[in-house]
Design an enzyme around this catalytic site. Sequence first.
Site, PDB file in Angstrom:
ATOM      1  N   GLU A 188       0.819  -1.212   0.000  1.00 18.05           N
ATOM      2  CA  GLU A 188       0.000   0.000   0.000  1.00 18.05           C
ATOM      3  C   GLU A 188       0.854   1.265   0.000  1.00 18.05           C
ATOM      4  O   GLU A 188       0.603   2.200   0.759  1.00 18.05           O
ATOM      5  CB  GLU A 188      -0.961  -0.008   1.197  1.00 18.05           C
ATOM      6  CG  GLU A 188      -1.954  -1.146   1.147  1.00 18.05           C
ATOM      7  CD  GLU A 188      -3.094  -0.990   2.143  1.00 18.05           C
ATOM      8  OE1 GLU A 188      -3.127   0.036   2.850  1.00 18.05           O
ATOM      9  OE2 GLU A 188      -3.955  -1.886   2.205  1.00 18.05           O
TER      10      GLU A 188
ATOM     11  N   GLU B 269      -5.067  -9.114   1.313  1.00 15.57           N
ATOM     12  CA  GLU B 269      -5.787  -8.848   2.561  1.00 15.57           C
ATOM     13  C   GLU B 269      -7.272  -8.800   2.230  1.00 15.57           C
ATOM     14  O   GLU B 269      -7.675  -8.147   1.270  1.00 15.57           O
ATOM     15  CB  GLU B 269      -5.391  -7.508   3.202  1.00 15.57           C
ATOM     16  CG  GLU B 269      -4.046  -7.463   3.864  1.00 15.57           C
ATOM     17  CD  GLU B 269      -3.787  -6.101   4.532  1.00 15.57           C
ATOM     18  OE1 GLU B 269      -4.749  -5.327   4.707  1.00 15.57           O
ATOM     19  OE2 GLU B 269      -2.632  -5.827   4.873  1.00 15.57           O
TER      20      GLU B 269
END
Length: 435
Positions: A145, A247
């Site tokens: 990220e 995730e």
Amino acid sequence: MRSALLTCAIAGLTAVHAIPTIKAKGSKFFTSEGNQFFVKGIAYQLVPDDPLLDAKQCKLDADLMKEIGTNSIRVYHVDPEGDHDECMKTFEDAGIYLWLDLDTFDTQIEQNSPHWNETQLQAFQKVMDGFHQYDNLAGFFVGNEVITKENGTLSAPFVKAAARDLKSYRDSKGYRKIPVGYSAADIAINRPMLQNFLACGSNSSESIDFFALNTYSWCGDSSYSTSGYNKRVEEAKDYPVPIFISETGCNTVPPRDFADQAAVFGKQMSEVYSGAMVYEWIQEANNYGIISYGPKVDPESPNAPPDGFPRSGKPTPVDPDFANLSKQWKTLNPTGIKESDYKPTATAPACPSYTSAAELQWLVNGNDLPTVGATYQASASATQSSATPTGGSNNGEGQPSATPKQGLSPGSPVREVQGMGLGLFGVLLGFFWWM
């Protein structure tokens, strides 16, 4: 004769106990035995520094993970100087692979004023040096990220440069072809361009070996289409490298039933996606755990963990979440295709062109990658073009675009708010990490 027989016997025992290695071929993962591999994993970061140093804890956790069919864990930070042999052997014996982030605690690629320098490269190399020898090391992430904002794509070339340089280092050292990839935040305005950019170009040595997505868009009583999973498949159906969810596990509508797993491992997605990882193993402030090590204690009490959540001991299932995940996984076992029958045909996508449109924004033009030591220098036009666009931020499907976790998140301890300054972000990062 006796010596030869003994040698054969030892070799046979080694073959029985050794775990097959994982490699990427085309858009799929395969084991060294030629079977397609699907990631069925759990995020595993018990402590801020390194969860793979406590052999006793690894054994307790691996045994329970094995019961529900886990074949992978993701670890976000390790100490490359530590001794990981026992923990890695424990997970190998349980049939569990490691997907490991290469950045340490101060070497991650930054979204604001991105750079890729020798210090970062050497730190990443050190982690690779410390783990490449484990057969159950499945893959490395060069970032998690990095891009969390609509206008954060100027850092994408630095992510791709890191993948290029780590793959080059892997090959120069004669290590096996351990896949090197990236884990992206689910930012709708730049997600499809980022996905294609990291795999584009005629030189495969400059591209990632796999792409992974942190997505929390399947919440509560959702579906394949409502969640946008159908669009993720459509975007990746011709992708030339493996793609999986790194995730997942939205908890905004408790309890979690993990119904998205049936889509991921079923016919709707398994032709394109190579599995998923659930966030996360340990229960902590963000309330995403599927196990706990005991009730929360007063953080002010003697020897209490900083956030009050015990981080070692006997893992106890958090119900009904643990049971729900176990129920899903027990019925989901895709076999895929044999490597011998697989003939990849997908080619590298075109590199996305610069655009600053409100609905899609990509601030990189072409495929020019920085060299080691490069730092982004914003020109006047680039600065202007990277201003935060007006309007809200969502993924176009009624769900938030950024990962909706709160509290301690090992990969990205704080979700960066649109327009937040770097100084405030740093303060909050430290605060939330220890709260």
